[in-house]
Scaffold this active site. Structure first.
Site, PDB file in Angstrom:
ATOM      1  N   CYS A 118      -3.499   1.298   0.358  1.00  0.00           N
ATOM      2  CA  CYS A 118      -2.275   1.007   1.224  1.00  0.00           C
ATOM      3  C   CYS A 118      -1.162   0.300   0.216  1.00  0.00           C
ATOM      4  O   CYS A 118      -1.434  -0.619  -0.464  1.00  0.00           O
ATOM      5  CB  CYS A 118      -2.745   0.138   2.359  1.00  0.00           C
ATOM      6  N   ASP A 122      -7.763   3.418   1.506  1.00  0.00           N
ATOM      7  CA  ASP A 122      -7.507   4.425   2.725  1.00  0.00           C
ATOM      8  C   ASP A 122      -8.279   5.606   2.092  1.00  0.00           C
ATOM      9  O   ASP A 122      -8.580   5.896   0.968  1.00  0.00           O
ATOM     10  CB  ASP A 122      -6.077   4.816   2.665  1.00  0.00           C
TER      11      ASP A 122
END
Ligand code: CA
Ligand code: CA
Ligand code: CA
Ligand code: CA
Ligand code: CA
Ligand code: CA
Ligand code: CA
Ligand code: CA
Ligand code: CA
Ligand code: CA
Ligand code: CA
Ligand code: CA
Ligand code: CA
Ligand code: CA
Ligand code: CA
Ligand code: CA
Lengths: 165, 165, 165, 165, 165, 165, 165, 165, 165, 165
Positions: free
Chosen positions: E56, E63
């Site tokens: 992120c 992620d």
């Protein structure tokens, strides 16, 4: 052609009958049985009944369930068309889910006198919650009584995923 | 190339044979066996048979099932092509679901004399209800007899979801 | 708290009512509607109704289905509790599957006067075969009439897998 | 490390913020946006939101849904943490299912001014029936207006299987 | 044995190489291509990549996504081991989901110069919401440009069921 | 008993033959065809082939795939046992996934001269990525050429979920 | 009780009849029809038939399939019990899969004279490959002829996953 | 970076090696092992191997299976790349399904001398029937011998659903 | 509002903290615990962790797994955000699958001193084979030690279906 | 009509009541019970509750779970509408997942005094990890106390697959 001859089937008044009457008032006398040809062997018979419907005793609203019935026969087996008519007879009958499942088992014990039996109802939700009662029974004073207790002890350790859709 | 040589396979008259005759009259003599090369070890063999069909003994209407057969061999294994032909021989045979499953197990016991065996039939519904008989057997006087009782005790605590579609 | 005020809801006699009467005789007048607050926008509303049951017109035997209803509202939306009661009113009504689906659509057209509507019934099998009728309708003389024809043209290119279990 | 630098992110007050306040009163001003770095390309962004809950406007009872939001951005994208807070703000808000879905779409159009957007809500059943409203929108006077009409025309030809369990 | 000879494979420095270096810093130069042996035919190649991870850009938190890449090659195809290394190079790279998907497509266009390409990322949820960006591209001034617009028009009319479990 | 008589089947040398030779070297001459008895009607035949295996041209490592073949016959249909033997002939053959799928389609065009054909291979992953090539073809100068282009345009808008397990 | 009265049902000799004869020799005359009560509306009726079995014309070995039949009625609908008996009549009939599906459609056209019809057979594998023929038909000289061509053009862009288990 | 240093890995000649030779003749000497770093703890390691293929000993036709291997290590673990090469060596080897599974277990016992091991093969069907042999073994004279007997007693009470598609 | 007050939560430095540092080097000191408020009751807590990634110790290539952790707490529970950060710390760490699972369990035992714990890793395949190690532990000298042995005895009698897609 | 008469239902103040008040503050006094009509039989009742939501005690963020409750009644059963209202009362209540599940069980023990009870919560993930606490209880000094211990020993040997989508 058939392993079962006419003499084996003469107790059955409903199977293959044209003039089937569908009774929508609860009637346990609809259940018919036939002879178990393998009485020396313990084995299971399961009925899957996804088309069960009854009424809520307080509101009159229809309820729907899948009923699973498993049993070890003693001398008699229940005939499946008569079972269908018996289950249809709950169509205009009102009772709580917990009571329906116990009543169905009681009536099958009365009709067949099995060694062991269990009944599991899985109802659709009302208000976001669904109810799944399960009861079982083994012939008192036999090893099947302990069997019922043992199976209750291990009942449903893995509840199926339910998301109301 | 092969771990099995011709001497191992000489009992098998059906496997690889061109002139296969498909008998549609019930015939347990179709079952053929071959030698178990691992006789000192207890192990399971399972057959998945989703293409079983027979006739209703009262109406003559076709019935359909998936048959699951599991066994622990003793000296002989059943050859799968002969099993296929044997199961095909129910095609024009009429019997109740509960009887078919017991008969299949009896015939396999006769053909193979296994240590342990179980047979589970899962039929399609008639009148909204489907029937799934299950039977098992362990060689009398051996620990496999207790195995059969133990497995019956734990049979099908989790009935598969059935909605008739 | 609510985006809908009491004035918006005064047409609804059934929702939240205590003395709901469950009618088990076919009655299209049970359907109630309320005002569409987004009349300038075409949008879909779908009802999933897996608890539908009616009777076979020839044998009186119960039938079961999941009914899917999708529509584009014009000025009125159908209220879901009244829809429930309307569908319950088929409980003791006898009609072929193909007729039930057409009748439900006709009654909803009469009640709501929608721009577009479609109804798909997926019934449980009888004799090993299940029937899934689908009908649709667009307001005559509007583009929704062509919409109905276009959607029928593309209907169900991928039938869902059905194995009767 | 990052493809987005601090200057790209300075409009975002909620993402990564410690002092998040969870508002449970409907508040469309919670929505925040950031710059689309690929303005010359039409592409879709979809949000899957299975944790939506609101209240029934008549009974005050909680409702639950999965909301699917898909859009083609123009100059701005909606930031997902702000979307989460906005959807949380329906927690004590009462509205019909059909209205919630339209309101969510209206608020996102106001916040982002997208080229195209669609919102689909799939609610859990009440009284055995579930409701799935779907609306969409294309910028008036552009080809996206025709896109919205085209996608509505082809909407949901294959309703997902629903059995309330 | 092989339909491809050594001359066909000499551009590929990574496939089958022992000394593979895994770069965890974003590097589009890792992509390698080989000759399309069926240049006269339009056909699709799809890569399923369920092991994608990035960071992120605001919080540095990892992620995860499944990336689906489909393209119609022109003169060159991308070699799958080099694609793997390229996707690995996002491991310590920070970008929004919407940007990752656009960047991957841009880099593949640069490396292969395909006729048509599309990239769909399906990420795991943060805060209960998951994001699935989708972009596509057709060679400007060819029919593939219209193909991209046509496929965007029909994109994802049936969002997959997501319940965050 | 049979709708096809011996005269219809005399072109088939492999079906029902005892002395089947399994060739594991690529050999398109294994394909055999028989007469289409419905030449005035356009219809589809699909083969599902989940037991395909070949070798990687660079490493010699085995690859595995499910191959889906669909075609509209003109005068000849391919016989399925000969198709099985043809696909087995890739067992020791090395080629890239993209090439295998194109070669299979080319050979079937040569053998049958169909109106339309498409071939889709779905391979298991190597290094976490799986490859699914798809090609199609319509007879040049006929409407089936446009059919191929139309189906490519709409190919695989919904990639199946893949998680490598 | 019933929406259909006795006058509507007098053409049906098989439904509800006790003395049903199950013919296992192919007999298209078994098909019976009844009047379409919604002749002004185009709508679909689908039959799901997962209990189809026939014989291989070369080896005599049983084949099994699920048959999906969809049609738009004109003046007559086919009665489902007669359809069941007709499909049972393939039980001892030998034909290739491709021929069975065409024959079933031809017989239904002859019996009902529908506006549009399609038949899709999905057979179990032999030698690791399964065959799924699909044919359709629209009344010549009507828009339904173009409908058939349009649906063939879009047939089965997404083959279902098959792994032979 | 790594929890395992070079000294731990020096027994492994195949993992990471460039010049891997793929042997397609059965060769148990391909199996390599490495040291168990947690010898004081009983734990399970399972290998999922869905890419197994061998030949039928009578017909030479390819067979396909998913092999599941689970074991409790003693002093050594089997390295997974060597296991892959060992399983590949069945590619041109002919044996019955029941024998393959026993041979794989015997070879792994020889290579690793584990405390406990089990091997389950799930093959694709031939002639409509699939075979799933399962064998297990515990070190003689230890509690793992009783473990093997106990697990065989409870083996596969719930056969997975198989429909040959 | 909350059942837990501030005094209960003062040991937790990470949950709700803004300045979370994501460490990508293995660090068991990241684990934080809080007090068990139900110390007199044995109960299970399970963590589902599908976003685990580490590196291969020999090649440096990324590995991916879902980790399932179940434990019966004694005096302390592990806080889930700290568990997340701990699992993230394997991101640049190299170890065999079998070692990762044992290390995670060892670190959680050290941090929480639970009564019982088990850890199961399910990794994605490399070279067509996936590895699923499982270990467990009960506090030595207590009944939980026997619990660990009992659960290992019954571990994974039903391996999940894996086909690498 | 009903198996339960008014006298059986007079304890129930909520079921069928019009003026239901939805309390969103935790309130165990909402639970109501009714008489068990089968007191001589041990049987299970399960509630599936997929619409549970509470708040995180530290951040105030909403949490979502499916709660499964199973119990063997003694003299009283809990009424499902009152259970619904009780579970709704967590809507604005903050507690850790592990605490919620224990509190629900404690309150049901207090309300019903059952023989045996168990509660399993399955929450949606936060930060990529989901938590599933499970607790159970048997009446002290009875065989149900041993039942609770036995079921905890066998709890969740097969964690369901979770991928956060
Ligand atoms: Ca409900
Ligand atoms: Ca569901
Ligand atoms: Ca269902
Ligand atoms: Ca039926
Ligand atoms: Ca089914
Ligand atoms: Ca769900
Ligand atoms: Ca997954
Ligand atoms: Ca998968
Ligand atoms: Ca086969
Ligand atoms: Ca399958
Ligand atoms: Ca099936
Ligand atoms: Ca299957
Ligand atoms: Ca791999
Ligand atoms: Ca799979
Ligand atoms: Ca999350
Ligand atoms: Ca999921």
């Amino acid at each position: 052609m058939a392993g079962r001859g006419h003499e084996d089937l003469q107790d059955l008044t409903l199977l293959g009958s044209r003039n089937t009457r569908y009774a929508y008032t609860y009637d346990p006398k609809l259940l018919e049985t036939f002879e178990n040809k393998h009485p020396g062997r313990d084995y299971f018979v399961k009925f899957n009944c996804p088309e069960f419907t009854s009424l809520c005793p307080m509101t009159g609203q229809p309820d729907f369930a899948t009923i699973y019935i498993s049993y070890i026969p003693d001398k008699r087996l229940v005939e499946s068309k008569s079972l269908k008519l018996y289950l249809f007879s709950f169509r205009n009958h009102g009772d709580f889910h917990e009571d329906c499942v116990n009543i169905i088992m009681n009536d099958l014990i009365e009709a067949m006198d099995p060694k062991y039996i269990e009944v599991w109802g899985k109802f659709t939700p009302r208000g976001g919650i669904s109810i799944d009662p399960y009861c079982n029974w083994g012939k008192p004073g036999t090893k099947y009584e302990a069997m019922a207790e043992h199976r209750l002890l291990h009942h449903d350790l893995y509840p199926e995923k339910v998301d109301n859709r």
